[in-house]
Write an enzyme that holds these catalytic residues in place. Sequence first.
Site, mmCIF file in Angstrom:
data_model
loop_
_atom_site.group_PDB
_atom_site.id
_atom_site.type_symbol
_atom_site.label_atom_id
_atom_site.label_comp_id
_atom_site.label_asym_id
_atom_site.label_seq_id
_atom_site.Cartn_x
_atom_site.Cartn_y
_atom_site.Cartn_z
ATOM 1 C CB CYS A 119 -3.209 -5.240 3.846
ATOM 2 S SG CYS A 119 -4.441 -6.215 4.749
ATOM 3 C CB CYS A 122 -8.417 -6.623 4.488
ATOM 4 S SG CYS A 122 -9.737 -5.452 4.741
ATOM 5 C CB SER A 123 -7.833 -2.093 3.113
ATOM 6 O OG SER A 123 -8.828 -2.171 4.119
ATOM 7 C CB CYS A 124 -4.264 -3.928 7.648
ATOM 8 S SG CYS A 124 -5.656 -4.978 8.128
#
Lengths: 215, 115
Positions: A119, A122-124
């Site tokens: 990702c 972000c941090s998906c």
Amino acid sequence: MPHDDPFEHTGMSPSGHPYRPDQDGPLTRFQAMEIAIRELLIEKGVTTEAEIAAAIAYMDTRSPAGGARVVARAWTDPEFRARLLADGSAAVLEMGFPIEALKLIVVENTPRLHNVVVCTLCSCYPRNLLGLPPDWYKQRAYRSRVVREPRRVLAEFGLTLPEGIQVRVHDSTADQRYIVLPMRPEGTEGWSEEDLAALVTRDCMIGVAVPRRPQ
Amino acid sequence: MSGIDKSWHDMGGEAAGPIERTEHDYALWEKRVDALYTIASGKGIFTVDALRRVLEEMGPEAFETMSYYERWVEAINRNLIAAGVYSPAELATKMAEVEARGDEYAAASLDRSDG
């Protein structure tokens, strides 16, 4: 009681990671903020302690073991595999994993194609199948580099791919998550789903490793 | 990627150093931050996009100096204030109360539901 905590917060944790002193050092400003927000939400009737405890208990039930069960089933049940590749969200829901993003896409490794997930924004992450992401998944180096020089990044993880294998990098979003369906290791014919699942690590499903049969 | 006008958080393709394969078991306070987001978004108080908007507005300095869930708790806080759930003054009062309870997380958080 000072010693009723079931965990000694030193050395390595039960999952083999070093403890960080998050709760053992002096109270930080952001920890105080978390406590304050939690209490304000409870006092105002927005949530309850039980609801928060239930959310954490649910979080703790999700781990890469869930994703590994899905992979092992796909390896042993061709019809399930077909459904999984056609509509990941619906297929994992069959196995009891709730849908947390709009769409789960399962990308399959083949002898000619290797998939890896990131990702960049972000941090998906497919939390419903893998739990919370590792720190490195959320940090700058992985997010920046895996889309530019995936082979070099994979080599840093100990996975050196022959030039003949294409590498495809999948960039997740809040609405669209990816998980890798790795190749079943040779020599595992006749293995039970449970034994197969034990070969499938979190990193295999992110795509920075591949499952190996124990030597 | 030079010449492309993009936000700091859009990191794909940027130069960066070696990957530090760090990981840790999430601490209780971090899980609680995650739970506060899950509950607030589940109740429709704010959305994942609103959470991310604040995280992105916090900028690269916050990314470098604060931990992941430190950034999250700040972003959750700003969204809850924006939604009118509580005021900045209420938060300040409560934080002072929390900090007065003790110097460690367990003492300050009461932990009524965790035995």
